[in-house]
Design a protein around this motif. Structure first.
Motif, PDB file in Angstrom:
ATOM      1  N   GLN A  86       0.842  -1.201   0.000  1.00 23.05           N
ATOM      2  CA  GLN A  86       0.000   0.000   0.000  1.00 23.05           C
ATOM      3  C   GLN A  86       0.874   1.247   0.000  1.00 23.05           C
ATOM      4  O   GLN A  86       1.832   1.360   0.766  1.00 23.05           O
ATOM      5  N   SER A  87       0.533   2.196  -0.870  1.00 21.91           N
ATOM      6  CA  SER A  87       1.263   3.454  -0.970  1.00 21.91           C
ATOM      7  C   SER A  87       0.409   4.603  -0.439  1.00 21.91           C
ATOM      8  O   SER A  87      -0.813   4.467  -0.294  1.00 21.91           O
ATOM      9  N   VAL A  88       1.062   5.729  -0.184  1.00 23.93           N
ATOM     10  CA  VAL A  88       0.363   6.913   0.319  1.00 23.93           C
ATOM     11  C   VAL A  88       0.731   8.106  -0.552  1.00 23.93           C
ATOM     12  O   VAL A  88       1.907   8.306  -0.891  1.00 23.93           O
ATOM     13  N   THR A  89      -0.278   8.892  -0.926  1.00 22.35           N
ATOM     14  CA  THR A  89      -0.064  10.137  -1.659  1.00 22.35           C
ATOM     15  C   THR A  89      -0.601  11.290  -0.829  1.00 22.35           C
ATOM     16  O   THR A  89      -1.751  11.254  -0.374  1.00 22.35           O
ATOM     17  N   LEU A  90       0.235  12.297  -0.611  1.00 17.23           N
ATOM     18  CA  LEU A  90      -0.158  13.502   0.130  1.00 17.23           C
ATOM     19  C   LEU A  90      -0.198  14.653  -0.862  1.00 17.23           C
ATOM     20  O   LEU A  90       0.797  14.917  -1.553  1.00 17.23           O
ATOM     21  N   GLN A  91      -1.324  15.373  -0.917  1.00 19.64           N
ATOM     22  CA  GLN A  91      -1.415  16.418  -1.931  1.00 19.64           C
ATOM     23  C   GLN A  91      -2.290  17.599  -1.500  1.00 19.64           C
ATOM     24  O   GLN A  91      -3.188  17.473  -0.677  1.00 19.64           O
ATOM     25  N   ASN A  92      -1.929  18.745  -2.071  1.00 19.57           N
ATOM     26  CA  ASN A  92      -2.726  19.972  -1.978  1.00 19.57           C
ATOM     27  C   ASN A  92      -2.912  20.484  -0.550  1.00 19.57           C
ATOM     28  O   ASN A  92      -4.032  20.656  -0.067  1.00 19.57           O
ATOM     29  N   PHE A  93      -1.779  20.743   0.109  1.00 23.56           N
ATOM     30  CA  PHE A  93      -1.865  21.335   1.445  1.00 23.56           C
ATOM     31  C   PHE A  93      -0.635  22.187   1.709  1.00 23.56           C
ATOM     32  O   PHE A  93       0.500  21.767   1.445  1.00 23.56           O
ATOM     33  N   THR A  94      -0.857  23.374   2.244  1.00 27.26           N
ATOM     34  CA  THR A  94       0.225  24.243   2.688  1.00 27.26           C
ATOM     35  C   THR A  94       0.040  24.490   4.177  1.00 27.26           C
ATOM     36  O   THR A  94      -0.960  25.086   4.594  1.00 27.26           O
ATOM     37  N   ALA A  95       0.966  24.008   4.977  1.00 28.62           N
ATOM     38  CA  ALA A  95       0.862  24.135   6.432  1.00 28.62           C
ATOM     39  C   ALA A  95       1.124  25.579   6.848  1.00 28.62           C
ATOM     40  O   ALA A  95       2.203  26.122   6.589  1.00 28.62           O
ATOM     41  N   ALA A  96       0.144  26.197   7.483  1.00 24.24           N
ATOM     42  CA  ALA A  96       0.309  27.569   7.957  1.00 24.24           C
ATOM     43  C   ALA A  96       1.207  27.620   9.181  1.00 24.24           C
ATOM     44  O   ALA A  96       1.866  28.623   9.451  1.00 24.24           O
ATOM     45  N   ALA A  97       1.231  26.524   9.936  1.00 30.70           N
ATOM     46  CA  ALA A  97       2.108  26.385  11.101  1.00 30.70           C
ATOM     47  C   ALA A  97       2.753  25.007  11.031  1.00 30.70           C
ATOM     48  O   ALA A  97       2.201  24.085  10.428  1.00 30.70           O
ATOM     49  N   SER A  98       3.917  24.869  11.621  1.00 26.42           N
ATOM     50  CA  SER A  98       4.641  23.599  11.563  1.00 26.42           C
ATOM     51  C   SER A  98       3.791  22.464  12.124  1.00 26.42           C
ATOM     52  O   SER A  98       3.168  22.602  13.184  1.00 26.42           O
ATOM     53  N   ALA A  99       3.760  21.355  11.391  1.00 19.47           N
ATOM     54  CA  ALA A  99       2.934  20.222  11.797  1.00 19.47           C
ATOM     55  C   ALA A  99       3.502  18.948  11.194  1.00 19.47           C
ATOM     56  O   ALA A  99       4.350  18.981  10.298  1.00 19.47           O
ATOM     57  N   THR A 100       2.999  17.796  11.683  1.00 16.82           N
ATOM     58  CA  THR A 100       3.545  16.497  11.279  1.00 16.82           C
ATOM     59  C   THR A 100       2.445  15.572  10.776  1.00 16.82           C
ATOM     60  O   THR A 100       1.352  15.512  11.337  1.00 16.82           O
ATOM     61  N   THR A 101       2.756  14.857   9.716  1.00 16.46           N
ATOM     62  CA  THR A 101       1.919  13.777   9.213  1.00 16.46           C
ATOM     63  C   THR A 101       2.656  12.471   9.458  1.00 16.46           C
ATOM     64  O   THR A 101       3.842  12.346   9.112  1.00 16.46           O
ATOM     65  N   ASN A 102       1.982  11.502  10.066  1.00 17.23           N
ATOM     66  CA  ASN A 102       2.609  10.233  10.403  1.00 17.23           C
ATOM     67  C   ASN A 102       2.147   9.120   9.460  1.00 17.23           C
ATOM     68  O   ASN A 102       0.942   8.952   9.237  1.00 17.23           O
ATOM     69  N   ILE A 103       3.109   8.381   8.921  1.00 19.25           N
ATOM     70  CA  ILE A 103       2.797   7.213   8.100  1.00 19.25           C
ATOM     71  C   ILE A 103       3.439   6.010   8.767  1.00 19.25           C
ATOM     72  O   ILE A 103       4.665   5.959   8.943  1.00 19.25           O
ATOM     73  N   THR A 104       2.609   5.046   9.153  1.00 17.13           N
ATOM     74  CA  THR A 104       3.071   3.928   9.971  1.00 17.13           C
ATOM     75  C   THR A 104       2.764   2.603   9.289  1.00 17.13           C
ATOM     76  O   THR A 104       1.667   2.411   8.758  1.00 17.13           O
TER      77      THR A 104
END
Length: 244
Positions: A86-104
């Motif tokens: 399984q793959s993950v695609t992250l798209q169309n987002f600009t973080a206004a403040a520093s943040a984290t996305t977790n892929i496990t």
């Protein structure tokens, strides 16, 4: 449809049958969960909007799913759990403040590689969008930069040894993993400024570390004195384009 009127629920069952099928779910702005309906023979799940805290597509409710696309979330912070294949695609987002996305990687997963797509996934000036990859056996991260340029910071698994970059859009990636020995962007086909920019200045470079650029204007930044750690200068190969 992002209106807040739910049309997909845990009671739903969708069987895609033959072919390459996609289910698209449009979450309301405040939605924190995705209903656990039953998907069978559906290869792609596309989730738009919402403020998910967690989404696990590794289980029986997502039979046959090979790709999860996260599109334009309202905020970051979610943990996405996947399994081998399984793959993950992250798209169309600009973080206004520093943040984290977790892929496990799911418990028991034997995957040694992970495919990550990035499309216009970035952060505002002075902010950081971190992608945290967790997987005890994951040694290779394959990043495809498509659609529009992305800027991310890579964090997570200490087992990662190889970072491969493909696609044709600009990628600005910061990493500080001492375990990474190879960054191979030779398959990246962007041109001019749509090249690959790597900031590895926070990493301790091993003697065998090597970098290969693609067809665009690529650059790699190492810590002061890191070049002395390399066995030979030929381990840094910029490829085509104007590199630095």
């Amino acid at each position: 449809d992002n209106t807040g009127t739910a049309t997909y629920s845990a009671a739903d069952s969708i069987n895609g049958g033959a072919g390459n099928d996609t289910v698209k779910v449009f979450l309301a702005a405040g939605a924190t969960t995705l209903p656990a309906g039953q998907l069978t023979s559906v290869e792609s799940v596309f989730v738009n909007g919402g403020v998910l805290t967690a989404l696990d597509v590794s289980g029986a409710s997502f039979t046959g799913v090979t790709n999860l696309t996260v599109d334009a979330p309202v905020a970051l912070g979610a943990t996405y759990t996947v399994k081998q294949g399984q793959s993950v695609t992250l798209q169309n987002f600009t973080a206004a403040a520093s943040a984290t996305t977790n892929i496990t990687q799911a418990a028991g997963s034997t995957a040694t590689s992970l495919d990550l797509g990035l499309n216009a996934w970035t952060a505002a000036t002075g902010q950081t969008s971190t992608v945290n990859v967790n997987g005890a056996l994951v040694k290779t991260l394959n990043v495809a930069a498509t659609g529009a340029a992305s800027r991310v910071t890579l964090a997570g698994t200490s087992t990662l040894t190889t970072l491969k970059v493909t696609g044709d859009k600009g990628l600005n990636l910061t990493e500080s993993a001492a375990s990474i020995e190879t960054i191979d962007a030779s398959g990246h086909t962007g041109t001019g400024s749509a090249g690959v920019t790597i900031d590895a200045s926070g990493a301790t470079v091993a003697a065998a570390f090597n970098f290969k650029g693609g067809t665009g204007n690529d650059s790699i930044k190492l810590a002061a004195g890191a070049l002395a750690s390399l066995t030979a200068g030929t381990q840094l190969a910029g490829g085509a384009g104007t590199d630095k």
